[in-house]
Design a protein around this motif. Structure first.
Motif, PDB file in Angstrom:
ATOM      1  N   ASN A 148       6.705  -4.398 -18.378  1.00 10.31           N
ATOM      2  CA  ASN A 148       7.582  -4.732 -19.499  1.00 10.31           C
ATOM      3  C   ASN A 148       7.518  -3.581 -20.493  1.00 10.31           C
ATOM      4  O   ASN A 148       6.432  -3.147 -20.863  1.00 10.31           O
ATOM      5  CB  ASN A 148       7.160  -6.044 -20.165  1.00 10.31           C
ATOM      6  CG  ASN A 148       8.204  -6.589 -21.117  1.00 10.31           C
ATOM      7  OD1 ASN A 148       8.654  -5.896 -22.022  1.00 10.31           O
ATOM      8  ND2 ASN A 148       8.581  -7.854 -20.936  1.00 10.31           N
ATOM      9  N   ASP A 149       8.675  -3.095 -20.925  1.00 13.31           N
ATOM     10  CA  ASP A 149       8.694  -1.905 -21.765  1.00 13.31           C
ATOM     11  C   ASP A 149       8.585  -2.210 -23.255  1.00 13.31           C
ATOM     12  O   ASP A 149       8.557  -1.289 -24.067  1.00 13.31           O
ATOM     13  CB  ASP A 149       9.985  -1.104 -21.514  1.00 13.31           C
ATOM     14  CG  ASP A 149       9.708   0.390 -21.428  1.00 13.31           C
ATOM     15  OD1 ASP A 149       8.703   0.768 -20.807  1.00 13.31           O
ATOM     16  OD2 ASP A 149      10.490   1.172 -21.996  1.00 13.31           O
ATOM     17  N   ASP A 150       8.537  -3.485 -23.622  1.00 13.47           N
ATOM     18  CA  ASP A 150       8.430  -3.852 -25.029  1.00 13.47           C
ATOM     19  C   ASP A 150       7.007  -3.584 -25.515  1.00 13.47           C
ATOM     20  O   ASP A 150       6.028  -4.012 -24.894  1.00 13.47           O
ATOM     21  CB  ASP A 150       8.780  -5.328 -25.200  1.00 13.47           C
ATOM     22  CG  ASP A 150       8.978  -5.704 -26.651  1.00 13.47           C
ATOM     23  OD1 ASP A 150       8.018  -5.544 -27.437  1.00 13.47           O
ATOM     24  OD2 ASP A 150      10.063  -6.172 -27.022  1.00 13.47           O
ATOM     25  N   TRP A 151       6.881  -2.880 -26.633  1.00 15.72           N
ATOM     26  CA  TRP A 151       5.562  -2.498 -27.139  1.00 15.72           C
ATOM     27  C   TRP A 151       4.677  -3.715 -27.380  1.00 15.72           C
ATOM     28  O   TRP A 151       3.455  -3.654 -27.184  1.00 15.72           O
ATOM     29  CB  TRP A 151       5.695  -1.702 -28.431  1.00 15.72           C
ATOM     30  CG  TRP A 151       6.325  -2.475 -29.567  1.00 15.72           C
ATOM     31  CD1 TRP A 151       7.650  -2.546 -29.874  1.00 15.72           C
ATOM     32  CD2 TRP A 151       5.652  -3.322 -30.509  1.00 15.72           C
ATOM     33  NE1 TRP A 151       7.865  -3.380 -30.942  1.00 15.72           N
ATOM     34  CE2 TRP A 151       6.650  -3.873 -31.360  1.00 15.72           C
ATOM     35  CE3 TRP A 151       4.324  -3.657 -30.721  1.00 15.72           C
ATOM     36  CZ2 TRP A 151       6.353  -4.745 -32.401  1.00 15.72           C
ATOM     37  CZ3 TRP A 151       4.024  -4.531 -31.765  1.00 15.72           C
ATOM     38  CH2 TRP A 151       5.030  -5.059 -32.591  1.00 15.72           C
ATOM     39  N   ALA A 152       5.285  -4.841 -27.804  1.00 20.58           N
ATOM     40  CA  ALA A 152       4.483  -6.026 -28.089  1.00 20.58           C
ATOM     41  C   ALA A 152       3.833  -6.570 -26.819  1.00 20.58           C
ATOM     42  O   ALA A 152       2.655  -6.944 -26.819  1.00 20.58           O
ATOM     43  CB  ALA A 152       5.352  -7.099 -28.740  1.00 20.58           C
ATOM     44  N   TRP A 153       4.594  -6.588 -25.704  1.00 19.23           N
ATOM     45  CA  TRP A 153       4.039  -7.112 -24.453  1.00 19.23           C
ATOM     46  C   TRP A 153       3.038  -6.141 -23.841  1.00 19.23           C
ATOM     47  O   TRP A 153       2.119  -6.557 -23.132  1.00 19.23           O
ATOM     48  CB  TRP A 153       5.152  -7.421 -23.465  1.00 19.23           C
ATOM     49  CG  TRP A 153       6.075  -8.518 -23.913  1.00 19.23           C
ATOM     50  CD1 TRP A 153       7.425  -8.459 -24.040  1.00 19.23           C
ATOM     51  CD2 TRP A 153       5.712  -9.852 -24.303  1.00 19.23           C
ATOM     52  NE1 TRP A 153       7.936  -9.651 -24.481  1.00 19.23           N
ATOM     53  CE2 TRP A 153       6.893 -10.534 -24.652  1.00 19.23           C
ATOM     54  CE3 TRP A 153       4.504 -10.534 -24.396  1.00 19.23           C
ATOM     55  CZ2 TRP A 153       6.909 -11.860 -25.084  1.00 19.23           C
ATOM     56  CZ3 TRP A 153       4.507 -11.856 -24.833  1.00 19.23           C
ATOM     57  CH2 TRP A 153       5.694 -12.498 -25.163  1.00 19.23           C
ATOM     58  N   LYS A 154       3.191  -4.843 -24.107  1.00 23.40           N
ATOM     59  CA  LYS A 154       2.199  -3.883 -23.609  1.00 23.40           C
ATOM     60  C   LYS A 154       0.817  -4.167 -24.195  1.00 23.40           C
ATOM     61  O   LYS A 154      -0.205  -3.941 -23.551  1.00 23.40           O
ATOM     62  CB  LYS A 154       2.619  -2.448 -23.956  1.00 23.40           C
ATOM     63  CG  LYS A 154       3.798  -1.934 -23.159  1.00 23.40           C
ATOM     64  CD  LYS A 154       4.130  -0.507 -23.577  1.00 23.40           C
ATOM     65  CE  LYS A 154       5.378   0.015 -22.906  1.00 23.40           C
ATOM     66  NZ  LYS A 154       5.709   1.387 -23.356  1.00 23.40           N
ATOM     67  N   LEU A 155       0.800  -4.693 -25.413  1.00 24.39           N
ATOM     68  CA  LEU A 155      -0.475  -5.033 -26.042  1.00 24.39           C
ATOM     69  C   LEU A 155      -1.138  -6.223 -25.370  1.00 24.39           C
ATOM     70  O   LEU A 155      -2.317  -6.490 -25.586  1.00 24.39           O
ATOM     71  CB  LEU A 155      -0.260  -5.336 -27.533  1.00 24.39           C
ATOM     72  CG  LEU A 155       0.255  -4.175 -28.387  1.00 24.39           C
ATOM     73  CD1 LEU A 155       0.474  -4.632 -29.824  1.00 24.39           C
ATOM     74  CD2 LEU A 155      -0.724  -3.002 -28.357  1.00 24.39           C
TER      75      LEU A 155
END
Length: 216
Positions: A148-155
């Protein structure tokens, strides 16, 4: 003249407002796309022409052509998708995906109806706990991967796309036990799947698979 007590109350209101904004903005960034997503149809995959392919390509209802290859972790080695074993390691390399949506990559039961979500899957849904420091984007083999490329989901444990513009990704699978609750890939028809993650669960446009079987 504004009294000191009034100034303190005003300052506290600004602090509270800033905290509310700091909480609500990230929530909105995550939740709004989920609530406003419009399903893009099906992936367009038909039954593979060969029995045990290591790649798949299909053009979905959204006119996007997606493909992925199942590769060995070491150059020069080969992959036998007809005789997998628990503990085998595989690299799944795909392109053409819609990077505005995350995907799960895992070995799942092949549904009879292509309009039905694949599953259950070996390893279940990838763990979505908070990522440890220094692990974001690290190469980690697991029975199921989350891209997933969303920064929030990368966390929270997602790998980013390699290139969002072309929808290119790399996933690292370590084959898990083929027999689990509600699933037996030694009997059921299973495949290495890509499918939309929890941000678009009902959207079947990114459901591609390579069929697999397990060695006796």
């Amino acid at each position: 003249m504004v009294r000191a007590g009034s100034r303190r109350r005003i300052r506290w209101w600004w602090i509270v407002l800033a905290l509310v904004v700091a909480v609500l903005v990230p929530v909105a960034i995550v939740v709004v796309p989920i609530l406003t997503h419009v399903d893009q149809g099906e992936s367009g995959q038909i039954a593979p022409a060969e029995q045990w392919p290591t790649s798949v390509t299909a053009t979905g209802d959204d006119s996007r052509t997606r493909s992925f290859d199942v590769l060995p972790p070491e150059p020069g080695a080969s992959v036998d998708t007809s005789a997998l074993r628990a503990g085998d390691r595989l690299v799944v390399s795909g392109t053409g995906y819609d990077a505005s949506r995350g995907i799960y990559v895992a070995i799942c039961r092949i549904p009879d109806d292509p309009g039905t979500k694949p599953g259950p899957c070996i390893g279940g849904v990838p763990e979505q706990g908070e990522a440890a420091e220094g692990t974001v984007g690290a190469v980690e083999y697991a029975p199921s991967n989350w891209v997933n490329d969303d920064w929030a989901w990368k966390l929270f444990g997602a790998r980013g796309y390699d290139d969002a513009a072309t929808g290119t990704f790399t996933a690292y699978l370590e084959v898990g036990d083929p027999v689990a609750e509600g699933l037996d890939c030694t009997v059921d028809a299973c495949g290495i799947f890509t499918r939309n993650d929890h941000t678009a669960l009902a959207d079947r446009s990114q459901d591609l698979y390579v069929p697999v079987a397990f060695a006796e």
